[in-house]
Write an enzyme that holds these catalytic residues in place. Structure first.
Site, PDB file in Angstrom:
ATOM      1  N   LYS A 175      25.574 -13.667  66.398  1.00 22.23           N
ATOM      2  CA  LYS A 175      25.671 -15.322  67.254  1.00 22.23           C
ATOM      3  C   LYS A 175      26.185 -14.905  68.552  1.00 22.23           C
ATOM      4  O   LYS A 175      25.391 -16.109  69.320  1.00 22.23           O
ATOM      5  CB  LYS A 175      26.324 -15.267  66.195  1.00 22.23           C
ATOM      6  CG  LYS A 175      26.058 -15.912  64.326  1.00 22.23           C
ATOM      7  CD  LYS A 175      26.686 -16.422  64.059  1.00 22.23           C
ATOM      8  CE  LYS A 175      25.666 -16.919  61.973  1.00 22.23           C
ATOM      9  NZ  LYS A 175      26.519 -17.276  60.982  1.00 22.23           N
ATOM     10  N   GLN A 181      33.052 -18.922  60.245  1.00 19.75           N
ATOM     11  CA  GLN A 181      31.955 -18.070  59.410  1.00 19.75           C
ATOM     12  C   GLN A 181      32.464 -17.824  57.790  1.00 19.75           C
ATOM     13  O   GLN A 181      34.057 -17.366  58.390  1.00 19.75           O
ATOM     14  CB  GLN A 181      31.809 -16.386  60.052  1.00 19.75           C
ATOM     15  CG  GLN A 181      30.790 -15.432  59.563  1.00 19.75           C
ATOM     16  CD  GLN A 181      29.747 -15.572  59.843  1.00 19.75           C
ATOM     17  OE1 GLN A 181      29.169 -16.398  60.463  1.00 19.75           O
ATOM     18  NE2 GLN A 181      29.148 -15.139  59.133  1.00 19.75           N
ATOM     19  N   ASP A 223      26.037 -25.465  61.649  1.00 21.90           N
ATOM     20  CA  ASP A 223      26.168 -25.124  60.107  1.00 21.90           C
ATOM     21  C   ASP A 223      25.577 -25.844  59.331  1.00 21.90           C
ATOM     22  O   ASP A 223      25.154 -25.726  58.543  1.00 21.90           O
ATOM     23  CB  ASP A 223      27.235 -23.871  59.431  1.00 21.90           C
ATOM     24  CG  ASP A 223      27.533 -22.839  59.934  1.00 21.90           C
ATOM     25  OD1 ASP A 223      25.950 -22.358  60.045  1.00 21.90           O
ATOM     26  OD2 ASP A 223      28.611 -22.194  59.535  1.00 21.90           O
TER      27      ASP A 223
HETATM   28  N1  L34 Z   1      29.270 -20.187  58.476  1.00 18.32           N
HETATM   29  N2  L34 Z   1      28.230 -18.561  57.818  1.00 18.32           N
HETATM   30  C1  L34 Z   1      28.397 -19.501  57.837  1.00 18.32           C
HETATM   31  N3  L34 Z   1      27.297 -20.333  58.375  1.00 18.32           N
HETATM   32  C2  L34 Z   1      25.837 -18.954  58.100  1.00 18.32           C
HETATM   33  O1  L34 Z   1      24.983 -18.983  58.640  1.00 18.32           O
HETATM   34  C3  L34 Z   1      26.862 -17.677  57.474  1.00 18.32           C
HETATM   35  N4  L34 Z   1      25.812 -16.696  56.715  1.00 18.32           N
HETATM   36  C4  L34 Z   1      25.618 -16.156  55.981  1.00 18.32           C
HETATM   37  C5  L34 Z   1      27.087 -15.210  55.922  1.00 18.32           C
HETATM   38  N5  L34 Z   1      28.407 -16.276  56.306  1.00 18.32           N
HETATM   39  C6  L34 Z   1      27.968 -17.413  57.128  1.00 18.32           C
HETATM   40  C7  L34 Z   1      24.660 -15.787  57.894  1.00 18.32           C
HETATM   41  O2  L34 Z   1      24.939 -16.415  58.737  1.00 18.32           O
HETATM   42  C8  L34 Z   1      24.450 -14.884  56.418  1.00 18.32           C
HETATM   43  N6  L34 Z   1      24.197 -14.592  57.338  1.00 18.32           N
HETATM   44  C9  L34 Z   1      23.818 -14.192  58.223  1.00 18.32           C
HETATM   45  C10 L34 Z   1      23.066 -13.807  59.465  1.00 18.32           C
HETATM   46  C11 L34 Z   1      22.113 -13.104  60.204  1.00 18.32           C
HETATM   47  C12 L34 Z   1      21.955 -11.831  59.537  1.00 18.32           C
HETATM   48  C13 L34 Z   1      22.396 -12.172  57.906  1.00 18.32           C
HETATM   49  C14 L34 Z   1      22.986 -12.831  57.747  1.00 18.32           C
HETATM   50  C15 L34 Z   1      21.089 -10.513  60.101  1.00 18.32           C
HETATM   51  O3  L34 Z   1      20.980 -11.059  61.516  1.00 18.32           O
HETATM   52  N7  L34 Z   1      20.455 -10.058  59.558  1.00 18.32           N
HETATM   53  C16 L34 Z   1      20.234  -8.875  60.451  1.00 18.32           C
HETATM   54  C17 L34 Z   1      20.231  -7.292  59.379  1.00 18.32           C
HETATM   55  C18 L34 Z   1      22.227  -7.163  59.358  1.00 18.32           C
HETATM   56  C19 L34 Z   1      22.391  -5.734  59.809  1.00 18.32           C
HETATM   57  O4  L34 Z   1      22.004  -5.231  60.216  1.00 18.32           O
HETATM   58  O5  L34 Z   1      23.013  -5.941  58.928  1.00 18.32           O
HETATM   59  C20 L34 Z   1      18.263  -8.613  59.557  1.00 18.32           C
HETATM   60  O6  L34 Z   1      17.832  -8.625  59.975  1.00 18.32           O
HETATM   61  O7  L34 Z   1      18.257  -9.502  58.011  1.00 18.32           O
END
Ligand code: L34
Length: 284
Positions: free
Chosen positions: A52, A96, A119
């Site tokens: 982020k 988060q 959010d």
């Molecule tokens: N307040 N908490 C708040 N807002 C959110 O919107 C989130 N979330 C979830 C967890 N807690 C939160 C996220 O941001 C899940 N989440 C999130 C964001 C990004 C990714 C996964 C979950 C992401 O970029 N995933 C990548 C791989 C990540 C890695 O390598 O570990 C993908 O390609 O899916």
């Protein structure tokens, strides 16, 4: 042929578009500002928050991450939020999740000014979504918005489709069901007590898996030609896997999102988009 939806590439495209928009805000005299609060040392949370921060910086959003140990009291966290609510340089505030067990998540999320709730988790914002009100000033959750944006950018029509959402969380299942409904899909919301889940999912033109259990949706639960959106991010033996059994589902689907590289990067991109929306609402 099954089309694999490249969420990573689409998210990159969205960030590039937002970067151009930010120039306009800068010329006006103030760039958008996003503050993320990260409590504790959950390694997944650290990764997501880093993404982020990186995206914000790339786009030209003024970004700040406030890191606190999991010893922080609820009172102290609420004071930080009150300070950010009053800070005119801050357009978006994000706490988060998950939070440590001694902190009441509901109280914390309700302390965020709804006009800074990028959010979209504040009950004022979910209420506006669920009742179809105030589209211009409400905030919608980033993962559901990211899913809609993926479908739209792939040219997949939602109107009239039978959408089946598996998972009823406040963060994904419930809001995505409403966004789909608003776009005239016929929506079925399934969950752990659904009887004969496979019978439901096999009727889905559009199948959204948001249960949080690795490979929970087996390939034979997918209808031929369906659009399969996998929201799950599960760590299994150090590898990321979705809620869908990918190979089996891919063999039947018309479109499918991979994990990683599907919905995850879209969540980040739409958070940036929400932050620009907040800046637009707040003015210089
Ligand atoms: N307040 N908490 C708040 N807002 C959110 O919107 C989130 N979330 C979830 C967890 N807690 C939160 C996220 O941001 C899940 N989440 C999130 C964001 C990004 C990714 C996964 C979950 C992401 O970029 N995933 C990548 C791989 C990540 C890695 O390598 O570990 C993908 O390609 O899916």
């Amino acid at each position: 042929m099954t089309k694999i939806i490249d969420g990573k590439a689409i998210a990159g495209q969205i960030r590039a578009e937002l970067k151009k928009e930010v120039t306009h805000f800068k010329e006006e005299g103030r760039e958008p500002g996003l503050t993320v609060i990260l409590v504790g040392d959950n390694s997944a949370s650290q990764t997501y928050v880093k993404f982020k921060e990186r995206a914000a910086t790339e786009i030209g959003i003024r970004s700040e991450v406030i890191k606190k140990t999991d010893e922080i009291s609820q009172e102290e966290l609420l004071q930080i939020i009150a300070g950010l609510n009053a800070d005119r340089k801050v357009d978006g505030i994000l706490v988060q999740l998950p939070l440590p067990a001694h902190i009441d998540q509901k109280v914390v999320l309700e302390a965020i000014d709804p006009a800074k709730d990028v959010d979209g988790f504040h009950p004022i914002n979910t209420g506006r979504l669920f009742s179809g009100q105030d589209q211009e000033r409400r905030f919608e959750a980033c993962t559901p918005l990211g899913i809609i944006e993926l479908l739209e950018r792939e040219g997949i029509e939602i109107k009239g489709k039978k959408a089946v959402v598996v998972g009823r969380s406040n963060i994904v299942g419930k809001p995505v069901a409403h966004l789909l409904l608003e776009r005239h899909a016929t929506v079925t919301l399934c969950h752990s007590r659904t009887k004969d889940l496979a019978r439901e999912t096999r009727q889905a033109d559009l199948l959204i898996a948001a249960v949080g259990r690795a490979q929970f949706i087996a390939g034979d639960m997918v209808k031929e030609g369906a659009v399969v959106i996998d929201v799950g991010i599960n760590r299994v033996d150090g590898k990321l896997v979705g809620d869908v059994e990918y190979e089996g589902a891919k063999a039947r689907a018309g479109y499918i999102t991979p994990v990683p590289g599907g919905v995850g990067p879209m969540t980040i991109a739409l958070l940036m988009k929400n932050t620009l929306k907040a800046r637009k609402i707040h003015g210089v």
